[in-house]
Design a protein around this motif. Structure first.
Motif, PDB file in Angstrom:
ATOM      1  N   ARG A 248       5.651 -14.114  -4.389  1.00 31.67           N
ATOM      2  CA  ARG A 248       6.654 -13.028  -4.316  1.00 31.67           C
ATOM      3  C   ARG A 248       7.949 -13.464  -5.015  1.00 31.67           C
ATOM      4  NH1 ARG A 248       6.748  -7.735  -4.290  1.00 31.67           N
ATOM      5  NH2 ARG A 248       8.022  -8.316  -6.040  1.00 31.67           N
ATOM      6  N   ASP A 252       9.617 -11.727  -8.283  1.00 31.87           N
ATOM      7  CA  ASP A 252      10.999 -11.230  -8.263  1.00 31.87           C
ATOM      8  C   ASP A 252      11.818 -11.859  -9.382  1.00 31.87           C
ATOM      9  OD1 ASP A 252      10.481  -9.606  -6.148  1.00 31.87           O
ATOM     10  OD2 ASP A 252      11.261 -10.980  -4.619  1.00 31.87           O
ATOM     11  N   LEU A 257       5.433  -7.024 -11.354  1.00 27.56           N
ATOM     12  CA  LEU A 257       4.973  -6.317 -10.159  1.00 27.56           C
ATOM     13  C   LEU A 257       3.849  -7.098  -9.474  1.00 27.56           C
ATOM     14  CD1 LEU A 257       4.840  -2.664 -11.571  1.00 27.56           C
ATOM     15  CD2 LEU A 257       6.699  -3.772 -10.291  1.00 27.56           C
ATOM     16  N   ASP A 284       4.279  -4.711  -4.344  1.00 30.27           N
ATOM     17  CA  ASP A 284       4.866  -3.530  -4.978  1.00 30.27           C
ATOM     18  C   ASP A 284       3.856  -2.387  -5.009  1.00 30.27           C
ATOM     19  OD1 ASP A 284       7.431  -4.726  -5.780  1.00 30.27           O
ATOM     20  OD2 ASP A 284       6.125  -6.049  -6.938  1.00 30.27           O
ATOM     21  N   ARG A 305       5.699   1.407  -4.124  1.00 36.13           N
ATOM     22  CA  ARG A 305       7.060   1.405  -3.570  1.00 36.13           C
ATOM     23  C   ARG A 305       7.853   2.572  -4.149  1.00 36.13           C
ATOM     24  NH1 ARG A 305       9.147  -4.793  -3.182  1.00 36.13           N
ATOM     25  NH2 ARG A 305      10.482  -3.860  -1.605  1.00 36.13           N
TER      26      ARG A 305
END
Ligand SMILES: Cc1ncc(COP(=O)(O)O)c(C=O)c1O
Length: 460
Positions: A248, A252, A257, A284, A305
């Protein structure tokens, strides 16, 4: 047998003459019968001769609530009587709305938008198309590549196949859409030596390999990373602690994604509605299919999302993608009835309560010389078969062919167990029973496996 054929023999003949089975060597049925499954009840299915089998694979990781649930069948029939079909192209229908809202409620974080498909491959492909169009709309048109793991299966349509990490099933269809990039999977049993004794270090290394791939490819060209919570193909590889948290962070940092491909791992397979919940990460996009209807009618989809939907909420922007039967009224009605059963019978609770007993029962098999490891989570396990337990030596291609295709697949089925003997990585047997199963079914699986694997070891 319920069919228009006069006899079992006539149905056999037509099966061999007219039906093309998927991923099947049709030559294997030149001299033997095609297995024909005619009905199911709970965790059992029955063939045309009335013989009973324990469905240790839930069909194909699908039949979460088990077979023969008339309440789901009735929900589908009611819907077909009221509105059998209408597309989700510019229109909605009540069951698609209700299911989308229910899934949005269940999904982690702000995954509030549901785009339905009819299958898992279409879900995987839809997520890639969305990622590409989203980045074009948001000023990053160079992002199109997708990273996935070695051996991972993400489907068979051209796009989904490009995401898939199994060279053997891709070769005949090359060239595939460009942009598929592979990274190592989380098979700790076969970890590289420098991290082989430290699960945490292995997990960090495997996650960092995703960062290295992004940097190698150029961050501005990478659109998405596709990962299953527990990787199916290769034999149920759970994520090491901290793996998804690091992934993750990486996503980020580089604006990539994170697609959690939960075609198998959602809807209770791991004891939660979504596998990402179990491992505490926020995707996502989640892709799903299979268990959402327990197979009473086909349905898949992706949940995204809010942020990914934003560019499509203004002006003329349109996600230029659609599928005639996606979000079919009957399938969405069936999914709602399926989820009602999950709640009424606390199937998530059943999996969580019984998971340790299921694992312990399967682990009894590690006393057999041929069983190298039992791994997995929830109601989803792989049993890796080895030639030498001490050295973890695996079988040669020839031995694997004789063992898995020549003996185990048939012997397990003949002994009354539906499961999967798979050698797309190292040889494994996979189990993924309906979520209604309990100790008596675990024992039945263990007994059949013990008998057949003992015989297999003798034949080597
Ligand atoms: C993780 C994953 N993704 C995608 C797919 C493709 O789904 P389908 O066969 O419904 O197209 C599968 C099928 O097993 C899968 O396991």
């Amino acid at each position: 047998m319920t069919s228009s054929f006069d006899s079992i023999e006539a149905a056999q003949e037509a099966a061999k003459r007219n039906l093309w089975l998927h991923f099947t060597r049709m030559s294997a049925y030149a001299d033997s019968d095609v297995p024909v499954i005619v009905r199911g009840s709970g965790p059992y299915v029955f063939d045309q001769h009335g013989k009973r089998y324990l469905d240790g694979l839930a069909g194909l990781f699908v039949s979460q609530v088990g077979h023969g649930r008339t309440e789901i069948a009735e929900a589908g029939a009611r819907q077909a009587g009221e509105l059998a079909y209408f597309p989700l192209w510019s229109y909605a229908h009540p069951k698609a709305i209700e299911l989308a809202a229910r899934l949005a409620d269940m999904a982690p974080g702000d995954l509030n938008r549901v785009f339905f498909t009819t299958s898992g491959s279409e879900a995987v492909e839809s997520a890639w198309k969305l990622a590409k169009q989203y980045f074009k709309l948001t000023g990053q048109p160079g992002r199109y590549k997708v990273i996935s793991r070695e051996l991972a299966y993400h489907g068979t349509s051209m796009g989904a196949l490009a995401v898939t990490g199994l060279a053997d099933i891709k070769g005949p269809f090359e060239p595939l859409p460009p942009g598929g990039v592979r990274v190592p999977n989380t098979n700790f049993y076969r970890a590289p030596e420098f991290v082989a004794d430290d699960l945490d270090a292995f997990g960090q290394w495997a996650a960092d390999e995703i960062e290295r791939a992004i940097l190698r490819e150029g961050p501005s060209s990478v659109a998405a990373v596709y990962l299953e919570p527990v990787q199916n193909s290769g034999g149920c590889f759970p994520p090491p602690p901290g793996y998804f948290q690091r992934v993750r962070e990486i996503c980020d940092e580089y604006g990539v994604l994170l697609v959690s491909d939960e075609v198998i791992c959602a809807f209770g397979r791991l004891g939660y509605y979504f596998g990402s919940e179990r491992y505490g990460y926020q995707p996502d996009i989640i892709t799903f299919a299979k268990g959402v209807t327990s197979g009473y009618s086909p349905l898949g989809g992706m949940m995204v999302r809010d942020e990914l939907m934003e560019p499509f909420t203004e002006g003329t922007a349109t996600f230029l993608h659609g599928i005639t039967f996606a979000g079919h009224p009957v399938s969405t009605a069936v999914a709602l009835a399926n989820l009602d059963i999950f709640e009424k019978e606390d199937l998530l609770g059943n999996v969580r309560t019984n998971e340790p007993a299921f694992r312990a029962t399967l682990e009894k098999l590690t006393d057999l010389p041929i069983v190298g490891e039992v791994r997995g989570a929830g109601y989803f396990y792989g049993i890796e078969l080895v030639k030498d337990k001490e050295t973890r030596e695996t079988f040669s291609d020839d031995e694997s062919e004789r063992l898995l295709r020549g003996f185990l697949s048939h012997a397990l089925f003949d002994a009354g167990l539906v499961c999967r003997a798979d050698d797309r990585g190292d040889p494994v047997i996979q189990l993924s029973p309906p979520l209604i199963c309990g100790q008596e079914h675990f024992d039945e699986m263990e007994q059949i496996l013990r008998e057949v694997l003992t015989e297999a070891a003798k034949q080597l």
